[in-house]
Design an enzyme around this catalytic site. Sequence first.
Site, PDB file in Angstrom:
ATOM      1  CD  GLU A 108      -1.149   0.445   3.667  1.00 12.51           C
ATOM      2  OE1 GLU A 108      -1.165   1.358   4.484  1.00 12.51           O
ATOM      3  OE2 GLU A 108      -1.775  -0.607   3.815  1.00 12.51           O
ATOM      4  CB  CYS A 111      -3.476  -8.729   5.056  1.00 12.07           C
ATOM      5  SG  CYS A 111      -3.124  -7.427   6.222  1.00 12.07           S
ATOM      6  CG  HIS A 118     -11.300  -8.845   7.450  1.00  9.92           C
ATOM      7  ND1 HIS A 118     -10.391  -9.460   6.612  1.00  9.92           N
ATOM      8  CD2 HIS A 118     -10.603  -7.908   8.131  1.00  9.92           C
ATOM      9  CE1 HIS A 118      -9.207  -8.897   6.773  1.00  9.92           C
ATOM     10  NE2 HIS A 118      -9.308  -7.962   7.691  1.00  9.92           N
TER      11      HIS A 118
END
Length: 753
Positions: free
Chosen positions: A605, A643, A694
Amino acid sequence: MTILNHTLGFPRVGLRRELKKAQESYWAGNSTREELLAVGRELRARHWDQQKQAGIDLLPVGDFAWYDHVLTTSLLLGNVPARHQNKDGSVDIDTLFRIGRGRAPTGEPAAAAEMTKWFNTNYHYMVPEFVKGQQFKLTWTQLLEEVDEALALGHNVKPVLLGPVTWLWLGKVKGEQFDRLSLLNDILPVYQQVLAELAKRGIEWVQIDEPALVLELPQAWLDAYKPAYDALQGQVKLLLTTYFEGVTPNLDTITALPVQGLHVDLVHGKDDVVELHKRLPSDWLLSAGLINGRNVWRADLTEKYAQIKDIVGKRDLWVASSCSLLHSPIDLSVETRLDAEVKSWFAFALQKCHELALLRDVLNSGDTAALAEWSAPIQARRHSTRVHNPAVEKRLAAITAQDSQRANVYEVRAEAQRARFKLPAWPTTTIGSFPQTTEIRTLRLDFKKGNLDANNYRTGIAEHIRQAIVEQERLGLDVLVHGEAERNDMVEYFGEHLDGFVFTQNGWVQSYGSRCVKPPIVIGDVSRPAPITVEWAKYAQSLTDKPVKGMLTGPVTILCWSFPREDVSRETIAKQIALALRDEVADLEAAGIGIIQIDEPALREGLPLRRSDWDAYLQWGVEAFRINAAVAKDDTQIHTHMCYCEFNDIMDSIAALDADVITIETSRSDMELLESFEEFDYPNEIGPGVYDIHSPNVPSVEWIEALLKKAAKRIPAERLWVNPDCGLKTRGWPETRAALANMVQAAQNLRRG
């Protein structure tokens, strides 16, 4: 030409995380839908009023979301995956929650949609899913209802709408493959309908967000903008809105569009505002994103004024935040524990609104006296001893290539590690954290508030660690963790123990859904005054004969998930953190911890948005990880966890980390991420996540076995680990036990063949 100001969006969650609490109460069945909706109305009204009182001229409406604004747009367009649809075809707030979470108070549970990072931020969006022959229609009228709310309250409203090309760009095709850009003509009528409804309400300007325009898009996608916006012109004025980077490379595409204004990010982009002014159509409004929406630092308004003053009076001009203030905490004034010097360096969302009001007033009046007064703390900070540590700067300057090299190659290390640990085939482990129960949170809070002394706190934490070890041994896991009961957040915890960081009481920002984080703020050079994790890791290892992993958050992730300094490079900050954590690895190893996990979920990211800038970032990001890990001996096994990643475009760098084991999130993508590792012929060991943490749904043994068999077709079984997608902090113990029991059973079944 009077200059106005506006924000691109405002934090949704509330100063005390009211939205989070209302969501979770509703999901748990402890409150009604009406009570949830009432909290949303109250927050929106409060936030509009706060911005207005702070001096904002045009208030954003449509920036509020019950889970995520991309998901809101998907529902607006009627884009609901078949597995999440109501039987009668209707769409309601539970539909939205089923897409985001996999379940809701009504409807059947189903696998949640994929979640990934919003551009290069720490916010997550739900990935739209596209299937061949898909139909679109105006289905979810939240935007229109909220515009009506704001108008009824007497506000000057600027609706915010995610643009059609960016929305398609952010999605993925499911099932039979086709070009998702082919759906553009099918969604434009819905956008036309929404704009017509806004025009009926007397709306003058609509902020239509197209952040994809800062990317290096394929030509076909750039070419799609002109016909798309030709179809949308005429009903209201459109402010084409970009952020997170500059627009100069795509300016020819932009200036051909039939819009009435352009917003540019003048903080993160390298655009020259005078050049932009020359190249934009003369009748366009320019919205100058001068105030950083993604950081917490007070703006040097003298510098911002100098940046924009040469075009004042030459075209219609607004001043704005660089991006939505979603990425900033709400209000600095409630931070009572920051000392006055440090506090004077910051500005949160409401203070950024004040900055915009001050900048607007100075640009309109020409009287610049107030700017120097506002910017004075910034000048003082440049010479503060809180910022500069000569010892850290000296150590950083002395780094050599040898400091980032393990003593031997992976094959030699793997042999030493097999001899030391003697793990079975398909070894099972978890990613690090276990459920943060009410008891654990209360224990930490009581200690933090001074209601519990250190001895009783430590006794309580030790008991939770003991219980975590007992649970794991009972489940039959092979490599254990201590459960992280002492940690509030994987980044905040390390920041609290490193010099160079400060913390807020209420500096919450939304990560996804109801998940909020309180990022540390890097204010100065980073160092480690004492060991951080060694004591609890050593205690956990004393309770079992099985290996217990030491758990560290990696330097790039600490950087990416903190608010960084702006006076030094990100590379400098990352390497300072790496040196501090290198000492932690050495101390863990000396304490007998043989497996050390260095989590780097944020490595990807942190990539610059333009590929042409990737190599430089990846070079120092990988080097920071290696500096952190390279002190480990051959028989110390270094794990890393990542992740929300897509790996195929950075596989060289993933391999260059030289971690002995990498665990990744793969269950939501049905193991498709492993294609990258297979094609690259990744040499080290891999733990593909076998279930989605999640979602509260418990995977079956058969489901996990099927995923592992699919993984074994791509990666040799002897190099596969078995683990969940991510840490289990947000889950409850009942579903955690059930899911891990099924995971262990699946691994045991595969061992038996």
